[in-house]
Design an enzyme around this catalytic site. Sequence first.
Site, PDB file in Angstrom:
ATOM      1  N   HIS A 126       0.828  -1.209   0.000  1.00 32.82           N
ATOM      2  CA  HIS A 126       0.000   0.000   0.000  1.00 32.82           C
ATOM      3  C   HIS A 126       0.861   1.257   0.000  1.00 32.82           C
ATOM      4  CE1 HIS A 126      -3.657  -2.332   1.743  1.00 32.82           C
ATOM      5  NE2 HIS A 126      -3.608  -2.364   0.440  1.00 32.82           N
ATOM      6  N   CYS A 140      -4.123  -2.981 -21.385  1.00 33.53           N
ATOM      7  CA  CYS A 140      -4.513  -2.230 -20.186  1.00 33.53           C
ATOM      8  C   CYS A 140      -3.613  -2.500 -18.990  1.00 33.53           C
ATOM      9  CB  CYS A 140      -5.969  -2.527 -19.811  1.00 33.53           C
ATOM     10  SG  CYS A 140      -6.283  -4.239 -19.358  1.00 33.53           S
TER      11      CYS A 140
END
Length: 756
Positions: free
Chosen positions: A361, A676
């Site tokens: 994170h 993508c």
Amino acid sequence: MLSQLRHIVEQVGDAKSLTTAMNTLVKHTQLIMGVDCCSIYITDDQNKLLNLIASKGLARQSVGRTHLKFGEGIVGLIHEKGEPLNLANISEHPRYKYLPDSKEEFFNSLLGTPIIYKRHILGVLVVQQKSPRLFSELEESFLVTLGMHLGTLLTNSGLRLELEQLHCMSDSIYLQGSPASPGIAIAYAYVVKPTLTIEEVVIEKSVSSSKELVIFEQIINKCSDEFSALAITLKEQLSQDTFALFDIYSHVLKDKAFLNAIREQIIDHQLTSSSAVKVVAESYIKKFDEMSNSYLRERGADIRDVAQRLLYHITQQVEEIVELPEQVILVAAEVSLSMIASIPAEKLQGIVSIYGGVNSHVAILARALGVPAIMGAQISLDNAHQKNMIIDGYSGSAIISPENNVLIHYQMLLEEENELKRIVEPGESEHAETVDGKRISILLNTGLSSSQNSEVVGLFDGIGLYRSELPFLLTNSFPTELEQGNCYKRLLKQYAPLPVTMRTLDIGGDKQLSYFPFFEDNPFLGWRGIRFTLDQPEIFLVQIRAMLRANLKYKNLRIMLPMISSIEEVYEAKRLIHQAWLEIKYELGLTPETFPLPELGVMVEIPSSIFIIPQLAAEIDFVSIGSNDLIQYLLAVDRNNSRVAALFDSYHPAVLQALKLIIDNCKRYELEASVCGELAGDPIGALMLIGLGYEKLSMNATNMSKIKYLINTVSREELQYCVDQALVANNGQQIRRVFSDYLDEKGLGGFIRAGK
């Protein structure tokens, strides 16, 4: 001997210094193997020497003073060949070299093994015996295994820093970690250490369980308010996707299982609230640490961060008020989200964390903030605090107390990098078109609708990837059709009339639902993506109905299926989509003209899907390549695993050939193709894809400006020529060089390295 081997490794790993570690190693190895001598030589690559740094058996005065040139003597031969050597009489060997003052003449037999980590020879471990004999296979196996463990310990522990400084002639300290967020930063190191760690808490019984419980409940509320306040400080700087990371903290503080486990320790086991937090947090962290999945292991850091803040308030600690310099580089053993949020954005220049991966994170947040970051750097926190520091987020390197000429060099690179950013900015609102007139569609990857992304509407041609699993990850149960529909409707409305490609639920692998946990030995090859939703058709149908209802007004929806490996999966998914469409059509009395089925596509991320494009073309409207997973599966490399992460090569010849096969078949069968994954937002990757023939690239908003600028300054014809050269290259390094040389010729090298 296995238990004895483990004992040596543990003793060396617990050593506080390199000298202590090496002396411990030779002492215990000599004793356990019953040999007369054990010595260790460490490689000095800079001076091409093998230095004797520890020995139990050779003369004491020779340690630290004796060295061999590369290839010199029997030790040099072991280093040169990179394999063990077992000799009954060393004096008869042609490469024997006597070491003066070492008293080596007393020893006849020798067994030596190289100390290797990731193909790099760090040194040589040697045992010797006075009597002439060949060592047994068991002894050889023991020493080789010990050498392997030693290589890992020297590289992945604090000993690495001392090892590098052993041969360094300056006060500068050079470090190497993993590049987590690109960019150059020069500032003073600001080291953050918890005033009280979980490990330091002493388990104590409480005097009053009821009083401790009241304290705990108050602290929960206080921490919730604190995390909310910290999140608000970053809200204006982040996309909703990244901002949602702070919801993880609030979810932990609302997690009934976690909180009730702490309450149980307070009430049933009569522990103090701090002791209860320690016991429960450590049990959770241990479970996460033992998981095979690298993403899930990272979640232990979230538990630790929340637990640290609970302890901070429970013990009523008072943080020292520190006046920060104008610019700082945050350094910590394990940088947390709350640490980052507590530093004013204008002061935070970089991040260095000893622990954590490139997909943690903290790394995600650093990239979102545009702050250079390095993870996994073995740094002495005491030696770094308030010292001048340079970090290079492109290479993952850092320098503490850099010499003046090095500092001047990096200041120049930083100025060039800032100049490059100013050059790129004016082209943000332009379309992407090569100088020879080929228009390239630039699409956005997103997860939740956000005001931040709405600011860049007009800068891209649609949503190439909407990760629909995020609403599932941020709730305590499966979201209802209405909840999903409202979320999708906002997104479709926000970007109308631009097309929005929504990927159906893709959990499993590195994405787990807290309210529907399942664990597998190899989750990336397990129950994930379309496999999960087809096995749970009620979840799939609810999501599809929500998408179709949301699209009633705006008609800009495209549906994409993840992790397709066979045509049968497409057949079944289409059947369920058609079922959901019919239910809504009959319910609302609509016609196919007023309620058309949206276009359908699949993700190409499993290698098998590459070879069924002819069959897929008859059933779908488009494909989108998920380069991250495709490369991982093609190369059998988990890029979050530090042992093999270096083998994850986006420019591997097999990757290039696979991408060519996909686009060639898509053109042949008139099937739209886009990319993508991260490759599309990578400067070299984007140019390589355009040269191959791809015309749709989907990426994160932070990459759009520089990729557009590159496209607008290059020729597709020239890129095709580069691809022709790359297709005959032997390895990823050669392929990268083809495009990096091209960028250098164009004066665009600053897009792939530090500086302009």
